[in-house]
Design an enzyme around this catalytic site. Sequence first.
Site, PDB file in Angstrom:
ATOM      1  N   ASP A   1       0.604  11.403 -13.573  1.00 15.88           N
ATOM      2  CA  ASP A   1       0.344   9.831 -13.473  1.00 15.88           C
ATOM      3  C   ASP A   1      -0.922   9.321 -13.934  1.00 15.88           C
ATOM      4  O   ASP A   1      -1.837  10.500 -14.566  1.00 15.88           O
ATOM      5  CB  ASP A   1      -0.037   9.577 -11.860  1.00 15.88           C
TER       6      ASP A   1
ATOM      7  N   CYS B   1       4.900   8.196 -12.728  1.00 14.41           N
ATOM      8  CA  CYS B   1       3.409   6.852 -12.837  1.00 14.41           C
ATOM      9  C   CYS B   1       5.044   6.268 -13.913  1.00 14.41           C
ATOM     10  O   CYS B   1       5.570   6.390 -15.047  1.00 14.41           O
ATOM     11  CB  CYS B   1       3.153   6.878 -14.404  1.00 14.41           C
TER      12      CYS B   1
ATOM     13  N   CYS C   1       4.651   0.595  -9.696  1.00 16.35           N
ATOM     14  CA  CYS C   1       3.806   0.886 -10.164  1.00 16.35           C
ATOM     15  C   CYS C   1       3.519   1.927  -8.661  1.00 16.35           C
ATOM     16  O   CYS C   1       3.306   1.476  -7.744  1.00 16.35           O
ATOM     17  CB  CYS C   1       2.686  -0.002 -10.035  1.00 16.35           C
TER      18      CYS C   1
END
Length: 266
Positions: A9, A73, A183
């Site tokens: 991420d 991500c 997210c």
Amino acid sequence: MSGPIVIFDSGIGGLSIFDEIKKVLPDQGYCYLFDNARLPYGELEESVLIKGCVDLICEQVKRIDAVLVVVACNSASTLVLPGLRARLSIPIVGVVPAIKPAAQISKTRHIGLLATHGTIKRSYTRELIKEFAGDCKVDLFGSSELVMLAEAKLAGEKLDLIKLESQLKPIQHSDLDTLVLGCTHFPIIADEIQQVLGAGVKLLDSGKAIAQRVSYLLENIEDKLDNSAGELMAIYTTEEITPGLATRLAEKGFTTIASRSSANLD
């Protein structure tokens, strides 16, 4: 023999995915790789994001002989998966906003997607909505400030509720009944988001679905564990991280916490 799973991420948001995967695969080894030097990804140019992510992940996979990669991500998953799959022969799992389940459970047929500006503007996101929520009204809310609020919370700082409420105000003015947390940072502040929006809004994220997918894929990989099984390492791209974040990573069981520039993992 194969090594750990790489979970990637831009920052600490992917730890929400790590937590879900570790629940179903508690004995697996993990390398949490976070590119905090370029955080937040939602603000980067696509070409810059793609090249940087692909190079960084491939380097780490080869360094530790990883068995599987999770791109934890949303902003990166919408862009980098083809490049990774072209260069790596191991399974690559991306994160997709939970549009489909949100559309399935919404009683009012009015849902929302809260994500970074990068995820919101990508054609991939529009295609997901068209395919799985065509009969719903879908409101899109972009915020990079929430990413930084989540980062601060996990680093041990007090969450700025005034900033949070300001970011969520457009959602409060909507009459949606289901909100997708698009997210991986946002589940970290899900309790606070729920507090602001109230019990009338159902929050959804992709964590459990990703964990199930990873578990399924590992069942089909022989010799997926070796002597490094169970080892947890966290690698970051800045020269250092805050003591608060280092403490949180240690609390999650990470025994190796190091900068990419100084980590000797060969």
